[in-house]
Design an enzyme around this catalytic site. Structure first.
Site, PDB file in Angstrom:
ATOM      1  N   GLU A 272       0.959  -1.144   0.065  1.00 14.99           N
ATOM      2  CA  GLU A 272      -0.149   0.239   0.117  1.00 14.99           C
ATOM      3  C   GLU A 272       0.853   1.061  -0.037  1.00 14.99           C
ATOM      4  O   GLU A 272       0.639   2.341   0.861  1.00 14.99           O
ATOM      5  CB  GLU A 272      -0.806  -0.060   1.210  1.00 14.99           C
ATOM      6  CG  GLU A 272      -1.978  -1.198   1.261  1.00 14.99           C
ATOM      7  CD  GLU A 272      -2.834  -1.312   2.395  1.00 14.99           C
ATOM      8  OE1 GLU A 272      -2.849  -0.391   3.431  1.00 14.99           O
ATOM      9  OE2 GLU A 272      -3.745  -2.147   2.502  1.00 14.99           O
ATOM     10  N   GLU A 402      -5.830  -8.549  -0.145  1.00 17.07           N
ATOM     11  CA  GLU A 402      -6.069  -8.563   1.326  1.00 17.07           C
ATOM     12  C   GLU A 402      -7.417  -7.873   1.774  1.00 17.07           C
ATOM     13  O   GLU A 402      -7.902  -6.890   0.941  1.00 17.07           O
ATOM     14  CB  GLU A 402      -5.129  -7.672   1.883  1.00 17.07           C
ATOM     15  CG  GLU A 402      -5.018  -7.451   3.523  1.00 17.07           C
ATOM     16  CD  GLU A 402      -4.099  -6.285   4.170  1.00 17.07           C
ATOM     17  OE1 GLU A 402      -2.691  -6.760   3.812  1.00 17.07           O
ATOM     18  OE2 GLU A 402      -4.368  -5.142   4.537  1.00 17.07           O
TER      19      GLU A 402
END
Length: 551
Positions: A272, A402
């Protein structure tokens, strides 16, 4: 003294008024969000009011009788029901028709279910709660019999090792040329860091233990490598990372892994850290693209045999932003084929905070809100299909890398309880229908969204959802259509509002070969279906009208 006493009283009055105002605001917010498992509670109330069966005082009429059976359209209202206004809706009975497509609409990997382990230490806290304990992959007890039994029962399963602190982790391993590793410090709190922590050290002894854990129990490893840690920082912007990627430590880690002959399924790069939505760091798209090219070259050199070469997986953004992913494709240019799997993360329930997200139940059961996931999955599917049709001579996989429901560690009594199964099963079904080959659940253990309770090592309800999916739902996904939904009323049917039909979710797959091989009475060609009823007041009967499944 009088002045001080007056000021103190005045401040207490202001505090009391603010507390009252906050309470009223939160209560109003809960009511406005209101619906529990329906598109709109007001719509449901209007429906009953139009029939004259519910008045302003929510008086429950008597049951209606027809035929030889008694059907309660309303049922008893439980005064102790915790789910808010939905508990006051009368009971209804409905029947819907279901058709199943004759051909598959998508396929998943045989190991569609993936679970994660994270780096978070025990002092990782969110909203006043610290639910991680010793669940970090750095110190969780890999020899605990209940943990090992849970993983072995779920296997073969993909174990993704990564998380927010990925780009803090140093690998304590010398390079093949004998160069010593950089300083390797434990994870400690740091209020100046965007993630609130600094440091992080993975020793090769622990890396060996993690690989033995999967070798013993039947899981395949996906490991998230440090990207941002090898880039330059800027004092004026703690999130920015740039310059040329120093991959010395990553290369040494890859060399060690190859020398040990560990059968790694895939490597991710950075967690991220894209320039638009980076959480712990923000890396320019061109810098990230060049880093992926370097990673591919290192992996190709160390694993020259393609059949044994780990997959290159990424770039894992915290959301699927079509614009950014297309920018990444442009920066990769002719080297795009070094990517094997495109992946992204999703937390569709919002924050785990009770204050910021007071009606978590609504997010878990509201049909309209669950359906909003299709905006993301449709775009992700379109992105990959566009690459296929754009002349790429490679089939890219698409993973949800995720997904844990609620970000910032989940929420106690929600993402670790029975009610979590509704959004989780619906998300599994939606991802499979929309050409996602794998879904990684955050987490196997750790936080309030863990499938295993870290303090007792007993499994939470979502573990059984994952287990049933793993054993029953095969690779081939079939299309389903729920239609002609009507109420049962007075021995005849009555068309039901559209939102009632939306509360029924059906997902159909060819039955998993594991189940067929272990149950001799099952034959190839059998179909397994998952049914979800999101409504709190409508009981459903499903009539399968068409199920001519072809190859």
């Amino acid at each position: 003294r009088t002045s001080i006493r007056w000021r103190g009283t005045y401040l207490l009055r202001i505090a009391a008024l603010l507390t009252l105002a906050t309470t009223v605001f939160i209560s109003a917010s809960v009511w406005v969000v209101n619906s529990y498992g329906e598109e709109s509670l007001p719509a449901a109330y209007r429906e009953y009011a139009a029939d004259g069966r519910i008045n302003k005082n929510d008086v429950t009429p008597e049951s209606e009788k027809f035929g030889d059976d008694t059907y309660s359209d309303y049922g008893d209202i439980d005064s102790n029901c915790p789910e808010g206004p939905a508990c006051r809706l009368p009971k209804r009975y409905a029947i819907s028709d279901l058709s199943i497509s004759k051909r598959m609409i998508s396929t998943t990997n045989l190991n569609f279910i993936c679970v994660t382990m994270d780096w978070w230490p025990e002092d990782k806290c969110d909203y006043g709660h610290c639910p991680w304990h010793n669940a970090s992959m750095l110190n969780v007890n890999l020899y605990h019999p209940l943990l090992r039994n849970a993983v072995e029962t779920l296997s073969p399963v993909v174990l993704r090792l990564g998380g927010s602190l990925t780009d803090h982790i140093v690998y304590k391993v010398p390079s093949a040329a004998g160069k010593p590793p950089p300083p390797c410090h434990p994870i400690t709190k740091d209020t100046q860091d965007p993630l609130g922590f600094r440091g992080g050290c993975l020793t090769m002894q622990r890396w060996d233990e993690l690989n033995r854990f999967c070798a013993d129990l039947g899981c395949s490893v996906v490991f998230d490598l440090n990207l941002a840690g090898g880039l330059k920082t800027m004092k004026s912007d703690p999130w920015w990372r740039g310059g040329e990627w120093d991959h010395t430590n990553v290369k040494a880690f890859l060399e060690y892994t190859r020398a040990q002959k560990y059968p790694i399924l895939g490597f991710e790069l950075g967690n991220e850290v894209d320039i638009f939505h980076g959480v712990g760091a923000r890396v320019p798209t061109r810098t990230m693209a060049r880093a992926f090219m370097k990673l591919h070259n290192m992996v190709a050199d160390l694993w020259p045999e393609k059949e044994h070469r780990p997959l290159i997986i990424g770039p894992e953004s915290s959301v699927f932003d079509m614009q950014w992913y297309l920018e990444f494709v442009v920066e990769m240019g002719k080297h795009l084929n070094v990517i094997d799997v495109f992946t992204y993360h999703i937390y569709s329930l919002g924050p785990g905070s009770p204050l910021l997200n007071p009606n978590m139940t609504d997010h878990m059961l509201n049909a309209t809100k669950l359906s909003s996931l299709h905006v993301t999955t449709d775009n992700a599917q379109l992105f990959v299909e566009t690459l296929h049709h754009g002349g790429q001579n490679k089939h890219f996989q698409l993973w949800c890398g995720e997904g844990g429901g609620a970000f910032n560690s989940g929420r106690n009594l929600y993402t670790n309880s029975f009610i979590s199964g509704f959004w989780f099963l619906d998300q599994l079904g939606t991802m499979a229908q929309q050409s996602h080959q794998a879904y990684c659940r955050q987490t196997l253990i750790g936080g309030y969204y863990g499938m295993i309770n870290i303090t007792t090592m007993h499994v939470n309800p979502d573990y059984y959802t994952a287990l049933l999916w793993r054993r029953l739902m095969g690779r081939k996904v079939l299309g389903t259509n729920v239609f002609n939904t009507r109420y049962i009323k007075n021995a005849k049917d009555e068309e039901a509002p559209e939102y009632v039909e939306d509360t029924i979710r059906v997902y159909a797959h060819c039955t998993h070969r594991w189940f067929i091989e272990n149950h001799t009475q099952e034959k190839r060609g059998s179909v397994t279906m998952a049914f979800i009823n999101l409504s709190t007041h409508v009981s459903h009967t499903i009539n399968i009208t068409d199920m001519e499944v072809g190859p």
